[in-house]
Design a protein around this motif. Structure first.
Motif, mmCIF file in Angstrom:
data_model
loop_
_atom_site.group_PDB
_atom_site.id
_atom_site.type_symbol
_atom_site.label_atom_id
_atom_site.label_comp_id
_atom_site.label_asym_id
_atom_site.label_seq_id
_atom_site.Cartn_x
_atom_site.Cartn_y
_atom_site.Cartn_z
ATOM 1 N N LEU A 93 0.787 -1.258 0.107
ATOM 2 C CA LEU A 93 -0.304 -0.406 0.103
ATOM 3 C C LEU A 93 0.894 1.362 0.129
ATOM 4 N N GLU A 94 1.997 1.314 0.777
ATOM 5 C CA GLU A 94 2.907 2.151 0.507
ATOM 6 C C GLU A 94 3.368 2.199 -0.460
ATOM 7 N N ARG A 95 3.787 1.474 -0.996
ATOM 8 C CA ARG A 95 4.783 0.989 -2.263
ATOM 9 C C ARG A 95 3.399 2.306 -4.166
ATOM 10 N N GLU A 96 1.894 1.734 -3.605
ATOM 11 C CA GLU A 96 0.687 2.296 -4.432
ATOM 12 C C GLU A 96 1.012 3.872 -4.197
ATOM 13 N N PHE A 97 0.839 3.874 -3.287
ATOM 14 C CA PHE A 97 0.353 5.756 -2.311
ATOM 15 C C PHE A 97 1.715 6.301 -3.508
ATOM 16 N N ALA A 98 3.026 6.058 -3.291
ATOM 17 C CA ALA A 98 4.308 7.131 -3.264
ATOM 18 C C ALA A 98 3.556 6.857 -5.126
ATOM 19 N N ASP A 99 3.203 6.080 -5.833
ATOM 20 C CA ASP A 99 2.751 5.077 -7.155
ATOM 21 C C ASP A 99 1.902 6.738 -7.971
ATOM 22 N N PHE A 100 0.775 6.752 -6.892
ATOM 23 C CA PHE A 100 -0.269 7.596 -7.308
ATOM 24 C C PHE A 100 0.250 8.544 -7.426
ATOM 25 N N TYR A 101 0.695 8.882 -6.585
ATOM 26 C CA TYR A 101 1.418 10.715 -6.195
ATOM 27 C C TYR A 101 2.719 10.370 -6.473
ATOM 28 N N GLN A 102 2.772 10.076 -8.072
ATOM 29 C CA GLN A 102 4.698 10.338 -8.339
ATOM 30 C C GLN A 102 5.740 10.078 -7.826
ATOM 31 N N GLY A 106 6.829 6.411 0.559
ATOM 32 C CA GLY A 106 4.991 6.521 1.563
ATOM 33 C C GLY A 106 5.140 6.079 2.140
ATOM 34 N N ILE A 107 4.469 6.001 3.318
ATOM 35 C CA ILE A 107 4.461 6.016 5.244
ATOM 36 C C ILE A 107 2.988 5.396 5.122
ATOM 37 N N VAL A 108 2.477 4.514 5.147
ATOM 38 C CA VAL A 108 0.823 4.305 5.833
ATOM 39 C C VAL A 108 0.916 4.439 7.513
ATOM 40 N N PHE A 109 0.718 5.003 7.675
ATOM 41 C CA PHE A 109 0.064 5.211 9.893
ATOM 42 C C PHE A 109 -1.584 4.603 9.950
ATOM 43 N N LEU A 246 -11.788 6.726 1.005
ATOM 44 C CA LEU A 246 -11.251 5.156 0.513
ATOM 45 C C LEU A 246 -11.915 4.223 1.743
ATOM 46 N N CYS A 247 -12.903 5.042 2.717
ATOM 47 C CA CYS A 247 -13.894 4.335 3.559
ATOM 48 C C CYS A 247 -13.230 2.907 4.210
ATOM 49 N N SER A 248 -12.264 3.347 4.950
ATOM 50 C CA SER A 248 -12.003 2.057 5.456
ATOM 51 C C SER A 248 -11.054 2.980 7.343
ATOM 52 N N ILE A 249 -9.922 2.933 7.655
ATOM 53 C CA ILE A 249 -9.584 3.596 8.138
ATOM 54 C C ILE A 249 -7.436 3.617 8.674
ATOM 55 N N GLY A 250 -6.887 4.899 8.600
ATOM 56 C CA GLY A 250 -5.895 4.357 8.405
ATOM 57 C C GLY A 250 -5.395 5.943 7.863
ATOM 58 N N GLY A 251 -4.075 6.364 7.690
ATOM 59 C CA GLY A 251 -3.624 7.312 6.468
ATOM 60 C C GLY A 251 -1.987 7.579 6.258
ATOM 61 N N PHE A 252 -1.629 7.678 5.391
ATOM 62 C CA PHE A 252 -0.404 8.195 4.879
ATOM 63 C C PHE A 252 0.646 9.434 4.864
ATOM 64 N N CYS A 253 1.439 9.563 4.064
ATOM 65 C CA CYS A 253 2.277 10.820 3.900
ATOM 66 C C CYS A 253 3.495 10.069 2.592
ATOM 67 N N LEU A 263 11.541 9.274 8.858
ATOM 68 C CA LEU A 263 10.143 9.475 9.864
ATOM 69 C C LEU A 263 9.686 8.098 10.846
ATOM 70 N N ARG A 264 9.977 6.552 9.703
ATOM 71 C CA ARG A 264 9.694 5.783 10.709
ATOM 72 C C ARG A 264 10.381 5.912 11.996
ATOM 73 N N TYR A 265 11.600 6.646 12.413
ATOM 74 C CA TYR A 265 12.874 6.159 13.336
ATOM 75 C C TYR A 265 12.350 6.958 14.340
ATOM 76 N N VAL A 266 11.607 8.143 13.931
ATOM 77 C CA VAL A 266 11.201 9.346 14.536
ATOM 78 C C VAL A 266 10.191 9.789 15.390
ATOM 79 N N SER A 267 9.095 9.570 14.966
ATOM 80 C CA SER A 267 7.639 9.449 14.658
ATOM 81 C C SER A 267 6.933 8.588 15.484
ATOM 82 N N HIS A 268 6.700 9.035 16.990
ATOM 83 C CA HIS A 268 6.045 7.983 18.354
ATOM 84 C C HIS A 268 4.421 7.957 16.886
ATOM 85 N N PRO A 269 3.708 8.615 17.018
ATOM 86 C CA PRO A 269 2.458 7.468 16.676
ATOM 87 C C PRO A 269 2.412 7.189 15.409
ATOM 88 N N TYR A 270 4.008 6.837 14.952
ATOM 89 C CA TYR A 270 4.145 5.583 13.808
ATOM 90 C C TYR A 270 4.689 4.638 14.646
#
Lengths: 395, 85
Positions: A93-102, A106-109, A246-253, A263-270
């Motif tokens: 899903l992270e790859r798909e979001f990155a691809d979608f936004y060229q 991407g990171i999934v939260f 997208l009708c589910s729950i979650g988030g991305f950057c 961010l994967r190593y410094v972001s507490h909410p992740y």
């Protein structure tokens, strides 16, 4: 006043607004029949207060994908992304979001709220500055507070005011993050992105755009305001949520900055939360595919938005400046808004009630969210009912 | 920035707070509590901060407001930021 007495005071204030106990907030939905209908109490109601913009909550592709993931991978990951919670689906899903936004990454939260919390608090810290729109969503405010950075607000969608504040920052602009939203959740208006990008380039800041409400709604393929304005490459970080189009729950950057990975190593909410369940990820992947190909859904959505916005405007309601899936009737007092909300429910229409301080500038709102699954007849019924009830709130 | 500047800030704050809280200017002093005595809520306070920022051409980070309770404390914060700018 002790801690519990403070909560009692808040409860008393709430009760003064809702004396008979019929809760406008957290109303129980007893059964959901479709993307547009549900049961509240003994009423079959039309749903005009969800964020289901493309109407995909019952899309067979998403339901099937979720079922398969549930059968194959179980109910939950029981761990954080940092530990055992990064399955194939999360990474895909992270790859798909990155691809979608060229974008390169991407990171999934776990939630959209955490996407903003995690991204903002990972990007800035004490000594840095965040320059935010005054009408920003609570997740943006909370992310800024969590970061410890200095928080400076500019007047809503006012680029001249924004520039004044950038100028006052002096050398501190070098470590300033500007944050705006594609569509603002209260009045449904859009950020003046071209002007914001111009200032971001002039002052050499970093820009984060939250596309929570605009993903799936704006642009040919549904990327959001970045696509509608042709400014995808000018925005440094894009965040968004799975819980609307997208009708589910979650988030991305997503971002083209390679530093996103840090961010994967410094972001507490992740780090300090369990990752989304496999079924959630699977339905989101299926929904993203439908969203990308969903120009017919966007066409229907905009037809519905335009129809309702025009009818409410013609009736005389004060609305936000832009037609869109979020259409808020702006009322003078909380009492008027509550009366309107109750009357709409009595006519079997569920909308959102928004009272100060949640609404901007002390306003009270009765907010409709239109979706692509609403029929023209349903939209007409809503518009006609608002017209019938107009006398309740006419000044 | 001098004592006079501080006094001017207090004066400006008292004027604006009187308008916002619909009370008389005379009843507001540096010791007046913004929340318990004037019922200035977060929305009014943030609006006031934007006005002050424009009046003095400064930026007041909203996280600096966390510990502010009285007119004097707010005036002192503004004075400090203005002096450093």
């Amino acid at each position: 006043m002790n801690l519990l007495e403070k909560l009692d005071a808040a409860a008393a204030a709430r009760k003064s607004l809702l004396p008979d106990g019929v809760g406008a907030f957290g109303i129980p939905i007893e059964e959901v029949y479709s993307a547009t209908e549900a049961r509240i109490g003994d009423r079959r109601v039309l749903l005009l207060g969800t964020n289901n913009y493309l109407g995909l909550t019952f899309a067979p592709e998403c339901i099937q994908a979720a079922h398969e993931a549930l059968d194959k991978e179980g109910t939950g990951t029981t761990g954080s992304r940092m530990a055992n919670g990064s399955y194939f689906g999360h990474r895909a899903l992270e790859r798909e979001f990155a691809d979608f936004y060229q974008c390169s990454g991407g990171i999934v939260f776990t939630t959209g709220y955490q996407a903003n919390l995690g991204t903002i608090s990972g990007l800035v810290g004490p000594g840095d500055t965040v320059l935010i729109d005054g009408d920003s969503h609570a997740s943006i405010y909370d992310g800024c507070i969590l970061s410890g950075a200095d928080i400076v607000r500019f007047r809503h969608n006012d680029v001249a005011d924004m520039e004044k504040r950038l100028r006052r920052l002096g050398e501190r602009v070098e470590t300033t993050l500007i944050i705006a939203e594609g569509i603002y959740s209260m009045l449904g208006d859009q950020a003046p992105l071209a002007e914001i990008v111009e200032l971001k380039n002039k002052y050499r800041c970093i820009l984060l755009l939250d596309e929570a409400h605009s993903l799936g709604v704006l642009g040919e393929t549904g990327q959001g305001l970045v696509e509608q304005t042709g400014l995808l490459k000018a925005v440094d970080f894009i965040t968004g949520t799975f819980s609307k189009s997208l009708c589910s729950i979650g988030g991305f950057c997503v971002s083209n900055h390679p530093q996103l990975e840090q961010l994967r190593y410094v972001s507490h909410p992740y780090i300090f939360t369990a990752s989304p369940s496999p079924a959630t990820i699977a339905s989101t992947r299926a929904a993203l595919e439908l969203l990308r190909k969903g120009s017919h859904l966007r066409t229907q959505l905009w037809k519905n938005c335009t129809q309702l916005y025009a009818q409410l405007k013609e009736t005389g309601y004060q609305l936000g400046p832009d037609p869109g899936p979020v259409i808020a009737a702006i009322l003078d007092t909380p009492q008027q808004a509550l009366l309107m909300w109750r009357s709409l429910l009595e006519h079997n229409i569920y909308v959102n009630l928004i009272l100060p301080p949640a609404a901007p500038e002390g306003k009270s709102l009765v907010r409709c969210s239109v979706n692509a699954a609403h029929t023209s007849e349903q939209i007409k019924y809503v518009g006609d009912t608002f017209a019938k009830l107009y006398n309740l709130v006419r000044s | 920035m001098s004592e006079t500047d501080y006094d001017q800030i207090v004066q400006l704050l008292c004027d604006r707070l009187a308008d916002l809280s619909k009370t008389s200017k005379e009843s507001i002093s540096p010791e007046t509590n913004l929340i318990t005595q004037l019922s200035i809520d977060s929305i009014k306070l943030l609006g006031l901060i934007m006005e002050i920022e424009d009046a003095f051409d400064i930026s007041i980070p909203i996280n600096a407001l966390t510990d502010i309770q009285t007119v004097h404390e707010l005036a002192e914060l503004i004075h400090k930021i203005k002096s450093a700018s």
